[in-house]
Design an enzyme around this catalytic site. Sequence first.
Site, PDB file in Angstrom:
ATOM      1  N   HIS A 169      32.849  37.837  73.191  1.00 58.64           N
ATOM      2  CA  HIS A 169      32.162  38.435  74.326  1.00 58.64           C
ATOM      3  C   HIS A 169      31.664  37.328  75.241  1.00 58.64           C
ATOM      4  CE1 HIS A 169      32.281  42.444  72.694  1.00 58.64           C
ATOM      5  NE2 HIS A 169      31.759  42.039  71.569  1.00 58.64           N
ATOM      6  N   HIS A 226      29.082  36.004  70.398  1.00 62.80           N
ATOM      7  CA  HIS A 226      29.856  34.958  71.071  1.00 62.80           C
ATOM      8  C   HIS A 226      31.161  34.715  70.328  1.00 62.80           C
ATOM      9  CE1 HIS A 226      30.595  31.373  73.442  1.00 62.80           C
ATOM     10  NE2 HIS A 226      30.837  30.713  72.340  1.00 62.80           N
ATOM     11  N   GLU A 227      31.075  34.642  69.011  1.00 62.62           N
ATOM     12  CA  GLU A 227      32.263  34.387  68.198  1.00 62.62           C
ATOM     13  C   GLU A 227      33.276  35.520  68.320  1.00 62.62           C
ATOM     14  OE1 GLU A 227      33.153  31.670  66.561  1.00 62.62           O
ATOM     15  OE2 GLU A 227      31.359  30.698  67.325  1.00 62.62           O
TER      16      GLU A 227
END
EC number: 3.4.24.-
Length: 62
Positions: free
Chosen positions: A54, A50-51
Amino acid sequence: SISACNGLKGHFLIEPLKLSDSEKTDLLNRSHDNAQLSPINLVVAVIMAHEMGHGMVLPGTK
């Protein structure tokens, strides 16, 4: 077995991530190298993806 169960959980978590095939393969290979993949490691992997920007879709989220 527990390791097989955790491996399946890894597949289900990785599948919703918008990863390229090579990225998925790399992540799965690293996960499977870890015979006892813990839920914490799975959470960290999801957070890291996530970071990295994506698009992430988790069950129960919109």
